[in-house]
Design an enzyme around this catalytic site. Structure first.
Site, short mmCIF file in Angstrom:
data_model
loop_
_atom_site.label_atom_id
_atom_site.label_comp_id
_atom_site.label_asym_id
_atom_site.label_seq_id
_atom_site.Cartn_x
_atom_site.Cartn_y
_atom_site.Cartn_z
N GLU A 31 101.01 12.83 27.67
CA GLU A 31 99.68 12.28 27.29
C GLU A 31 99.99 11.34 25.70
OE1 GLU A 31 97.67 15.88 25.90
OE2 GLU A 31 97.60 16.28 28.10
N LYS B 17 99.26 10.67 21.84
CA LYS B 17 98.73 11.62 20.81
C LYS B 17 97.47 10.77 19.88
CE LYS B 17 100.25 14.66 17.17
NZ LYS B 17 99.38 14.13 15.87
N ASP C 21 95.16 9.70 17.08
CA ASP C 21 94.93 9.97 15.61
C ASP C 21 93.74 9.85 15.13
OD1 ASP C 21 95.91 10.02 13.23
OD2 ASP C 21 96.58 7.74 12.84
N TYR D 216 91.76 17.19 25.09
CA TYR D 216 93.13 17.45 25.24
C TYR D 216 93.48 18.91 25.94
CZ TYR D 216 93.45 18.26 20.33
OH TYR D 216 93.32 18.63 19.25
N LYS E 100 107.04 11.04 17.89
CA LYS E 100 106.13 10.15 16.93
C LYS E 100 106.71 8.83 17.05
CE LYS E 100 103.23 12.91 14.59
NZ LYS E 100 103.21 13.04 13.09
N CYS F 87 110.98 18.51 -20.79
CA CYS F 87 109.87 18.38 -19.98
C CYS F 87 108.89 16.93 -20.88
CB CYS F 87 108.91 19.57 -19.99
SG CYS F 87 107.27 19.40 -19.32
N CYS G 243 105.67 19.13 -22.08
CA CYS G 243 105.61 20.15 -22.94
C CYS G 243 106.65 20.18 -23.93
CB CYS G 243 105.28 21.76 -22.71
SG CYS G 243 106.88 22.26 -21.53
N CYS H 28 111.18 22.65 -15.56
CA CYS H 28 110.72 22.97 -17.32
C CYS H 28 110.61 24.27 -17.14
CB CYS H 28 109.07 22.29 -17.05
SG CYS H 28 108.39 23.14 -18.54
N CYS I 75 103.60 25.49 -20.71
CA CYS I 75 103.41 23.92 -20.17
C CYS I 75 102.05 23.73 -19.60
CB CYS I 75 104.74 23.73 -19.12
SG CYS I 75 104.45 21.84 -18.58
S1 IVH Z 1 97.67 19.65 21.97
C1 IVH Z 1 98.54 23.68 21.61
N1 IVH Z 1 97.27 16.98 22.88
O1 IVH Z 1 97.45 16.40 17.19
C2 IVH Z 1 98.57 22.27 21.06
N2 IVH Z 1 97.03 17.57 20.43
O2 IVH Z 1 99.75 17.65 15.48
C3 IVH Z 1 97.44 22.02 20.57
N3 IVH Z 1 96.29 15.72 19.12
O3 IVH Z 1 95.77 19.27 16.19
C4 IVH Z 1 97.28 20.36 20.31
N4 IVH Z 1 96.39 14.10 20.69
O4 IVH Z 1 94.33 17.34 16.78
C5 IVH Z 1 97.22 17.90 21.65
N5 IVH Z 1 97.30 14.84 23.67
C6 IVH Z 1 97.02 15.66 22.68
C7 IVH Z 1 96.60 15.24 21.33
C8 IVH Z 1 96.83 16.23 20.18
C9 IVH Z 1 96.16 14.61 19.42
C10 IVH Z 1 96.23 16.26 17.61
C11 IVH Z 1 95.38 17.61 17.47
C12 IVH Z 1 96.63 18.57 17.01
C13 IVH Z 1 97.45 17.62 16.26
C14 IVH Z 1 98.78 18.35 15.93
#
Ligand code: IVH
Length: 675
Positions: free
Chosen positions: A120, A122, A124, A232, A321, A415, A418, A433, A439
């Site tokens: 899938e 990811k 943002d 998701y 990532k 430091c 302080c 420190c 401090c």
């Molecule tokens: S699964 C049990 N799938 O990424 C696993 N998360 O870094 C739960 N996110 O908190 C997450 N796209 O908000 C899953 N295709 C995807 C996602 C996804 C974005 C986010 C989600 C999660 C965060 C983790």
């Protein structure tokens, strides 16, 4: 907006019903079918017309309508809600090697040659959990700390593609759908243009805009922000739904009427995952929304159950990532920050540059060794990178642009705050420190840590405020926070009467907390959130923990000699005990918990869990077992006392049978826990 002020009451009510139907239809067309039949502007105008009519005829207003508003009055604050199952995060992979390791571990543990993955994108955005009861949306909550989030139900009802009611059959009585609230890039640009016209602050990226728009105390503001939702996965569900695959779950979610994250694909094995990563990477800039990676999930639920969880993340999923964006800038100066434990951190002040979606003007340099290794100097042109929420960092120096007279960086011997001596131990690369509570910086930072969201969560107590209060002598330590008066606060720079009242309210609110939050807030070295949670469950009361000997602390799962000694040393310090006494005297409290020292019915017993439980999550089961003195292990051996078999158990049950280990079900587990 259509002008309805000349309509007679009956006509207005007819119009109200008509608008409700229309809005529901257009929402469905827009998000679920992806085929809008009217323009966004027209939709907004109909939506606003409906809001106006509902305000005019409050008797015709119902909770679950698309415009859900409480008398159009903004709320004072968000309520906290406890997630039925914790909202987890994902493990990360940054390169192919990380992916190879992930895939190898799966194959080894599952004893298979090829893993079937659901691949899938990811997204943002901002994670939320939608709770449906008998098919109707009754609650929406943000992720928060994973265990407790903020109740954003009214705001979520404003998001066009979140259905108030689910379609189709087989909807469980209680159902939690999880996903991400996002803002498309195009909509984000339009929103920023509007903000500019209105002379209001622009958002730095779609993610911040989505978060800022969802977390509005006035839901009418959310209503006018172009948010959407993509799911998701599932959280808690009450029925005995038996899904064999994650992809089946996603299909079902779609049938129920929720938009699911597109571009999902089933792939087999590591190479196919890598191919998917590059394929999406190529299309990344043409996708309508920001993504920061791709996610691979073991598709077979049975295999997911075998893999289980590690801390806050499942072992059966990973986020691969994309590399963070890089830009160059100039180091204007190198300042030293002193943290709550006295650690000296050099920070580069940079010529501001837009990278990874935000304007960056500071980058942490971690420690002296790191600066030496990279040889970063004032005046250098450097390469900076920033991804997601990660602190920006300097990757390298462009040495051919270095000014001729530049000097290498030297860590100060005292430091900067302080003037106490700086100590650099042999084992650590960190300079500290030695000023301790003398401090000001250490004091201020420990107060900020105490107030932080995951600790006591004192909303509105930021850096500038704590600094001012400290410099004025109004606070010297965390206990002093609860002696602050409204008058004292109102005197501060940039603090009006209203903000002063708000801060007093949040201080008051923070007094009712949970033991694990309180323990984390104390800032005991090496006691992070997870250890604080374990200690809280294991000891049940603060008194028990405070009087525990090092040997007893060593019995706590995951507590080693360093942490055990840190805890003991912290509570042996008279000053710390005084602060704790004062905090409790001012009313800081938490609900009492099971007191384990008195009854540990399962002391020393080793448990293995397999399959999913219905009355509690794996995390809760682990907590409860730890509280009863038992240890939870991941694999079955002759030393295992009990294997708890839930729904769709994995191979552990078979192994237990072979080894003659006692197998129990969930009801028997509850019986043991309640002894
Ligand atoms: S699964 C049990 N799938 O990424 C696993 N998360 O870094 C739960 N996110 O908190 C997450 N796209 O908000 C899953 N295709 C995807 C996602 C996804 C974005 C986010 C989600 C999660 C965060 C983790």
């Amino acid at each position: 907006m259509a002008d309805n002020k000349f309509l007679k009451n009956d006509e207005s009510i007819d119009r109200l019903y008509e608008l409700r139907k229309l809005i529901t239809k257009y929402k469905h067309e827009y998000f679920v079918l992806n085929q809008p039949t009217i323009s966004d502007a027209k939709y907004d105008s109909l939506f606003n017309e409906l809001i106006a009519l509902e305000e005019k005829f409050p008797d015709f207003f119902k909770e679950d309508l698309p415009t859900q508003l409480v008398g159009a009055m903004p709320q004072e604050a968000f309520h906290q809600v406890k997630h039925k199952i914790p909202m987890l995060s994902l493990l990360n992979a940054f390169d192919e090697k990380d992916m190879q390791n992930f895939d190898r571990k799966l194959r080894e543990k599952l004893d298979i040659n090829l893993v079937e993955y659901a691949a899938e994108i990811k997204l943002d955005g901002l994670a939320i959990s939608l709770l449906y009861e008998r098919g109707s949306l009754i609650q929406a909550a943000t992720r928060g700390d994973g265990h407790n989030g903020e109740d954003v139900t009214k705001n979520a009802r404003m998001i066009r593609n979140i259905p108030q009611k689910l379609n189709g059959t087989g909807v469980p009585e209680i159902l939690e759908i999880r996903g991400e609230v996002i803002m498309e890039r195009k909509k984000f640009k339009e929103l920023n243009n509007q903000q500019k016209l209105k002379n209001e602050k622009k958002f730095s990226n779609p993610r911040n805009a989505a978060a800022g728009s969802l977390r509005q105390l006035d839901p009418t503001i959310t209503a006018n922000r172009p948010l959407s939702f993509l799911s998701y996965g599932l959280g808690y569900y009450s029925n005995d739904l038996s899904f064999a695959k994650h992809t089946e779950i996603m299909k079902k979610i779609e049938i129920w009427g929720l938009p699911v994250s597109p571009d999902m694909k089933v792939v087999f094995g590591l190479q196919a995952c890598v191919d998917y990563y590059y394929e999406i990477g190529r299309r990344r800039s043409t996708l309508p929304y920001d993504i920061d990676g791709v996610v691979f999930k073991v598709n077979l639920i049975e295999q997911q159950n075998v893999m289980g969880f590690v801390s806050r993340a499942p072992r059966w999923a990973i986020a691969y990532k994309y590399p963070p964006e890089k830009k160059s800038s100039k180091v204007l100066s190198i300042d030293i920050q002193v943290g709550r434990t006295g650690a000296l951190t050099p920070v580069a002040r940079l010529q501001p540059v837009f990278v990874g979606g935000v304007m960056v003007s500071n980058a942490t340099l971690h420690n002296e060794d790191e600066i030496r290794r990279k040889d970063i100097r004032v005046g250098d042109t450097v390469v900076i990178r920033r991804a997601g929420d990660v602190i920006p960092e300097i990757v390298s120096v462009i040495t051919n642009k270095r000014p001729v007279n530049s000097q290498p960086f030297i860590m100060p011997k005292e430091c900067p705050v302080c003037k106490s001596a700086v100590d650099k131990s042999k084992e650590e690369s960190i300079s500290r420190c030695t000023g301790g509570l003398f401090c000001p910086s250490q004091c201020i930072q420990s107060i900020l840590h105490f107030a932080s969201r995951r600790a006591m969560d004192i909303e509105g107590l930021g850096n500038k405020l704590v600094e001012q209060l400290f410099r004025k002598g109004s606070i010297r330590n965390v206990a002093d926070l609860y002696t602050l008066t409204q008058e004292q606060l109102a005197e501060l720079d940039r603090m009006g009467d209203k903000s002063a009242v708000n801060l007093i309210t949040s201080l008051q609110k923070s007094k009712t907390t949970e033991l694990h939050r309180f323990l984390y807030a104390l800032g005991i070295r090496e006691v992070g959130e997870s250890t604080a949670r374990t200690l809280s469950t294991y000891f049940g009361t603060l008194e028990k923990l405070m009087s525990a000997r090092v040997e007893e602390l060593l019995e706590v799962p995951d507590v080693g000699p360093v942490v055990a000694n840190n805890i003991r040393a912290f509570f042996d310090e008279l000053h710390n005990r005084e602060i704790i006494n004062r905090l409790q005297y001012y009313g800081v409290n938490w609900p009492g918990k099971i007191i384990i020292g008195q009854a540990r019915p399962l002391n020393g017993k080793v448990f293995v869990l397999t399959g999913s439980l219905t009355s509690m999550s794996r995390d809760e089961a682990n907590d409860k077992l730890a509280a009863s003195g038992a240890r939870v292990s991941n694999s079955v051996s002759k030393k295992t006392d009990y294997v708890v078999v839930g729904d769709t158990p994995g191979s552990k049950a078979e192994k237990a049978e072979k080894l003659g280990v006692k197998i129990i079900d969930e009801a028997e587990l509850l019986g043991l826990l309640n002894q």
